[in-house]
Design a protein around this motif. Structure first.
Motif, PDB file in Angstrom:
ATOM      1  N   TYR A 143     -33.220 -46.849  46.995  1.00  0.00           N
ATOM      2  CA  TYR A 143     -33.873 -47.374  48.200  1.00  0.00           C
ATOM      3  C   TYR A 143     -34.805 -46.334  48.818  1.00  0.00           C
ATOM      4  CZ  TYR A 143     -34.402 -49.827  52.667  1.00  0.00           C
ATOM      5  OH  TYR A 143     -34.905 -50.475  53.753  1.00  0.00           O
ATOM      6  N   ARG A 173     -38.847 -46.621  49.080  1.00  0.00           N
ATOM      7  CA  ARG A 173     -39.533 -46.536  50.373  1.00  0.00           C
ATOM      8  C   ARG A 173     -40.626 -45.476  50.345  1.00  0.00           C
ATOM      9  NH1 ARG A 173     -37.779 -49.680  54.928  1.00  0.00           N
ATOM     10  NH2 ARG A 173     -38.203 -51.575  53.742  1.00  0.00           N
ATOM     11  N   LYS A 174     -40.286 -44.311  49.784  1.00  0.00           N
ATOM     12  CA  LYS A 174     -41.230 -43.207  49.762  1.00  0.00           C
ATOM     13  C   LYS A 174     -42.450 -43.545  48.897  1.00  0.00           C
ATOM     14  CE  LYS A 174     -42.397 -38.612  49.366  1.00  0.00           C
ATOM     15  NZ  LYS A 174     -41.936 -37.256  49.613  1.00  0.00           N
ATOM     16  N   GLU A 217     -43.356 -46.598  47.895  1.00  0.00           N
ATOM     17  CA  GLU A 217     -43.810 -47.969  48.131  1.00  0.00           C
ATOM     18  C   GLU A 217     -43.655 -48.861  46.911  1.00  0.00           C
ATOM     19  OE1 GLU A 217     -47.691 -47.225  49.721  1.00  0.00           O
ATOM     20  OE2 GLU A 217     -46.869 -46.852  51.716  1.00  0.00           O
ATOM     21  N   SER A 272     -33.972 -54.416  55.296  1.00  0.00           N
ATOM     22  CA  SER A 272     -35.181 -53.941  55.966  1.00  0.00           C
ATOM     23  C   SER A 272     -35.038 -52.487  56.429  1.00  0.00           C
ATOM     24  CB  SER A 272     -35.506 -54.841  57.151  1.00  0.00           C
ATOM     25  OG  SER A 272     -34.421 -54.835  58.053  1.00  0.00           O
ATOM     26  N   GLU A 273     -33.814 -52.043  56.709  1.00  0.00           N
ATOM     27  CA  GLU A 273     -33.594 -50.676  57.194  1.00  0.00           C
ATOM     28  C   GLU A 273     -32.870 -49.807  56.172  1.00  0.00           C
ATOM     29  OE1 GLU A 273     -34.787 -49.250  59.873  1.00  0.00           O
ATOM     30  OE2 GLU A 273     -35.783 -51.127  60.430  1.00  0.00           O
ATOM     31  N   GLU A 274     -31.940 -50.414  55.457  1.00  0.00           N
ATOM     32  CA  GLU A 274     -31.206 -49.641  54.455  1.00  0.00           C
ATOM     33  C   GLU A 274     -30.732 -50.567  53.358  1.00  0.00           C
ATOM     34  OE1 GLU A 274     -27.826 -47.899  56.358  1.00  0.00           O
ATOM     35  OE2 GLU A 274     -27.040 -49.820  57.029  1.00  0.00           O
TER      36      GLU A 274
END
Length: 909
Positions: A395, A399-400, A402, A415-417
């Motif tokens: 994850y 995120r990093k 994309e 959406s957050e984790e």
RNA sequence: GCCCGAGUGGCGGAAUGGUAGACGCGAUGGACUCAAAAUCCAUUGUCCCUUAAAGGCGUGGGGGUUCGAGUCCCCCCUCGGGCACCA
């Protein structure tokens, strides 16, 4: 006559030594019991009060078992090879042998003063050639063995060769073998030997100039010395411990060890059941299958990219032409970092796109392949499928960089984790849709196997142990090189003794390379030496038969002593020595050299003794020290002060002035006429001035007091600070005990018959002692002794009938004073072998028990009834008691609950 | 982050679901002593109270099971230990 511990203790220690009181001899007529302490590394600092804690506990148990009629083996020795002596040699030029011998002599002196019941005839030192002959012998056996997975055990290499010649083994066909050169044959066998030489990523410690095993490294620093450690590819001798992973894990269940320790070993072995799945990859048009390992095949529909470890061999093949340079730069960056830096960067996310793609075998979807240091080359296949929605590491990476995140569990919020939990219903997952996660894991595994896309696989975190050290002070390898092929030194030529060298200074090459004529029959010998754990891996076997020059241990001795019944030592060896020993033992078991497959049946971890430091407070800019309670009124600096000049937190002013020249004219501001020091619990170390030497305690209070006090401090397993506050208490107890026998110079012991009341005191103690000793609850046993002695003092009871058993009972704890009293009571020989049952008179039958009587849980009165009364009799007696009707009154008795010998509860409505 | 373990007086620590604080230290008072040391005796969780009697409250916090919970179950807090990119 006063209790004079000084003369008593030296008298009996001399007696034990002269009579070899604790010499253990195999004796088939007696049951055996083997009690072992983890042998110490003889450091230059000597013993402090923390070391003997475990030794005292095991000594008490040994002595207790002797009283119970067991033939006890209780040996001691020294783990004498190791880095500190060599480091000292580097600084001073002194041979490590010399330093080690001196330190051992000092340890021995200190141990002797505490009155341990060791059989010193069995003493051993790992640096003694007569001992390390057997360490080298075991290595040769490992070199000459391979692990046969079909048989589930180690077998001689000759069997493997026979199998290869006949039918081939794995990718080695008889044809390949027949045409192979000697070097090629050696290389093939090296892949299977238990002790083998292989290239691997190792922990290289520049500061110590050697490689280190995983358990010798903590937080990226060497455990010894605290030097930074980096990963480096090197060819090293290794032990194939990983072959034993499943057996080491599985037999843990049969061991009587603490749960926490077993758990540590389970984590270290790190079994994980998963699946290997093959992903087809495309790089610049070339196709190549890549195997990944996952424990969550059920999430395969959520895979959005793949990741390779930077050290993986696949990196070259899977980096596309246009990305080659970026990949190379990234790998260079990663390699530059030391292990410590990697950790210090608190998991910063780094990585690079490889320019190639993988194909999801279930969906046919094309996904990018990345390279990142969060994937480890040494675990699984060094390649993973990434499911960012359900794995927090993936994850963070997604995120990093994309990358897409596709959730495949109904209703989860990513959406957050990531959603890592193995719960919920599957969605977006083809045939798995609607299944529960646990169900889906199994279904996906089955599917992958059926379709031939992969197979179930169990992985272990346990690595092979790196066995070479580029150091001097260790066992030389019995290996020489003939035309570059490693060959074993013949067994008859063992021990291969450590050569003399001119300088111990590290020069980048192994010290043995500088030894003159370090050759075997003209060929060069291996120059690295074995690590510290080599010598400690089978020492418990050697104690069984320490002088045998023909075998590590004779069959007779091994079959008599079998394995260690009780092993006492610190938890710090959980993932080092205790794993290696178990491995080593299982190996010897496989080859039939020992009869038990586990070395240590029961293990007790003694806690650490922490130091209790004291402080004085110097008023800034002066040489005036203010007492702890008044320091708020001044601006002060806190200074560690030697705890040996502080008594109950009160500073000895003269001793302080004499302690160091700069304090010679110190002034003090006192409270209530004394200087109170501050204190703190810290690790016991020289620099904190909080090291308490057992010799000092023996000088002031005696060894028996030291022993009792260390045990009285609290449960053996618990860590606790050393605090001499209570030591007077146990010392008082011993003096009081003595006074039951002697009043001034008058011998008090009489042959009068004891009263039931006096016998009751004794029996209370006997019951408690047997129960507690078995549970290592020594502190409560000592409490029971104190109560008994107080009661007998109050009863003015000095009758032989009571005191004689008391002496026997106390002797495991306080061997010197009891030995002396035993002699004065007119007995021949040592109290250490007095028979327990013989000195315990039968329980008085009429012994009454006091039952508390409760109404709805509230205590109202008590009834005295014989211990033997049945619950029905107790109930009848309670109902007949006048008080019952008084408390019950108009209420109805619903039921009467009786716990035999304990309590009565009457439930009323 | 994950996995263990532990939270009880002024302190170290006792309590197979059954009178919480055994035992020791410390503290206070007393005896012996010219005095000190040593030794012995008594008191010592807390609140209300001059004292006592009697009682209330008390085992990190909150719920629950039970005639009865320090102990068993659930949630939370704190501390100690181990592992830590292990897919």
């Amino acid at each position: 006559m006063e209790y004079d511990f000084k003369s008593i203790e030296s008298k009996w220690q001399a007696y034990w030594a002269a009579h070899k009181t604790f010499k253990a001899v195999e004796d088939a007529s007696k049951p055996k019991y083997y009690v072992l302490d983890m042998f110490p590394y003889p450091s230059g600092a000597g013993l402090h009060v923390g070391h003997p804690l475990g030794y005292i506990a095991s000594d008490i148990y040994s002595r207790y078992k002797r009283l119970k009629g067991f033939n006890v083996l209780h040996p001691m020795g020294y783990d004498a090879f190791g880095l500190p002596a060599e480091q000292y040699a580097i600084q001073t030029g002194q041979h490590p042998e010399k330093t080690t011998s001196e330190n051992i002599a000092r340890y021995r002196g200190q141990l002797d003063r505490i009155g341990f019941s060791y059989d010193w005839d069995r003493e051993l030192r790992t640096c003694d050639p007569a001992y390390y002959k057997w360490t080298q012998w075991a290595f040769l056996k490992m070199f000459d063995s391979w692990y046969d997975p079909a048989a589930g055990k180690a077998r001689p290499v000759s069997e493997l060769v026979a199998r290869i010649e006949k039918e081939g083994y794995e990718d080695v066909t008889p044809e390949v073998w027949a045409t192979a050169s000697d070097k090629e044959k050696s290389d093939i066998l090296m892949r299977y030997r238990i002790a083998y030489q292989g290239e691997t990523s190792v922990n290289w410690c520049e500061g110590l100039g050697t490689v280190l095993a995983n358990d010798e490294v903590k937080d990226g620093l060497s455990v010894r010395g605290g030097f930074p450690v980096e990963q480096k590819k090197m060819t090293q001798w290794q032990l194939r411990v990983s072959a034993y992973a499943e057996r080491l894990l599985e037999s843990l269940d049969r061991l009587d060890w603490s749960d926490s320790l077993k758990e540590m070993q389970r984590n270290w072995i790190g079994r994980s059941d998963g699946t290997e799945v093959v992903f087809e990859t495309i790089c610049d048009g070339r196709r190549k299958p890549v195997t990944i390992f996952t424990t969550r095949v059920d999430t395969i529909f959520g895979v959005t990219f793949m990741v390779l470890a930077p050290e993986s061999e696949l990196v070259d093949e899977l980096a596309s032409a246009d990305r080659k340079q970026a990949v190379a730069e990234y790998i260079k960056e990663v390699k530059k970092k030391t292990e410590r830096e990697r950790i210090a960067e608190t998991r910063s996310v780094t990585g690079v796109f490889a320019g190639s793609y993988g194909i999801n075998p279930l969906t046919g979807e094309q996904i990018p392949i990345w390279i990142s240091e969060y994937v480890l080359a040494g675990y699984g296949t060094g390649a993973i499928m990434a499911v960012p929605a359900h794995d927090s590491r993936d994850y963070a990476f997604a995120r990093k960089f994309e990358l897409p995140i596709v959730p495949i569990i109904e209703g989860c919020d990513v959406s957050e984790e990531s959603f890592d939990a193995k719960e919920g219903k599957m969605c977006n997952s083809g045939f798995l849709n609607g299944m529960d996660v646990k169900q889906a894991i199994e279904a996906a595994k089955d599917y992958v196997e059926e379709k031939g896309l992969g197979r179930r696989k169990t992985n272990y975190r346990l690595r092979d142990a790196i066995f070479s050290r580029q150091r001097y002070w260790g066992e030389p390898f019995p290996i020489y090189y003939k035309d570059g092929i490693p060959c074993p030194v013949s067994e008859e030529d063992l021990p291969l003794t450590l050569p003399e060298i001119s300088s111990y200074k590290p020069t980048g090459e192994a010290p043995l390379a500088r030894a003159k004529d370090w050759k075997y029959k003209g060929d060069p010998l291996e120059t690295s030496t074995m690590p510290g754990f080599a010598g400690s891996s089978a020492y418990y076997l050697r104690y069984m038969d320490p002088q045998n020059d023909n075998a590590l241990v004779s069959r007779e001795a091994d079959e008599y002593w079998r394995s260690v019944d009780l092993y006492v030592g610190g938890t710090e060896h959980a993932t080092g020595h205790l794993i290696y020993s178990r491995f080593w033992n299982k190996f010897l078991f496989d080859l039939g050299y020992v009869c038990e497959d586990e070395p240590f049946r029961k293990l007790v971890n003694q806690g650490m003794i922490q130091g209790r430091s004291n402080f004085v407070y110097r008023i800034v800019g002066t040489n005036t020290f203010v007492s702890e309670g008044l320091r708020k009124d001044y601006e002060t600096t806190e200074i560690h002060v030697d705890v040996n000049i502080v008594y109950n937190d009160k500073l000895d002013l003269d001793a302080f002035r004499a302690w160091r020249p700069e304090f010679a004219d110190a002034e003090f501001i006192l409270e209530d006429g004394e200087y109170r020091c501050g204190w703190a619990i810290e690790k016991m170390s020289k620099s904190m001035y909080n090291v308490v030497n057992p010799d000092l305690v023996c000088d002031t209070y005696g060894a028996d007091t030291l022993r009792l006090y260390e045990m009285f401090l609290g449960p053996v397993e618990q860590s606790k600070p050393w605090d001499t506050k209570g030591i007077d208490g146990v010392n008082r107890f011993l003096k009081k005990f003595w006074r039951l026998f002697y009043n001034k110079s008058e011998w008090l012991v009489s042959d009068e018959k004891a009263t039931p009341e006096e016998l009751k005191v004794l029996h209370k103690l006997i019951g408690k002692e047997q129960e507690d000793i078995e549970n290592f609850s020594y502190n409560t046993t000592i409490s029971a002794f104190m109560i008994a002695v107080n009661d007998l003092t109050a009863l003015k009871c000095s009758k032989r009938e009571v005191l004689e058993p008391l002496v026997v009972l106390l002797c495991p704890f306080a061997p010197h004073i009891t030995e002396e009293l035993w002699e004065r009571l007119g007995h021949e020989g040592s109290v250490a072998y007095a028979s327990f049952p013989e000195f315990i008179p039968a329980l008085a039958a009429e012994d009454n028990v006091t039952y508390p009587v409760q109404f709805n849980g509230k205590m109202r009165f008590t009834v005295d009834l014989p211990r033997s009364a049945s619950p029905a009799e107790v109930e009848a007696a309670v109902r007949a008691n006048d008080s019952t009707s008084k408390y019950v009154g108009e209420q109805q008795i619903v039921k009467v609950i009786v716990v035999p010998g304990r309590i009565v509860n009457i439930v009323v409505k």
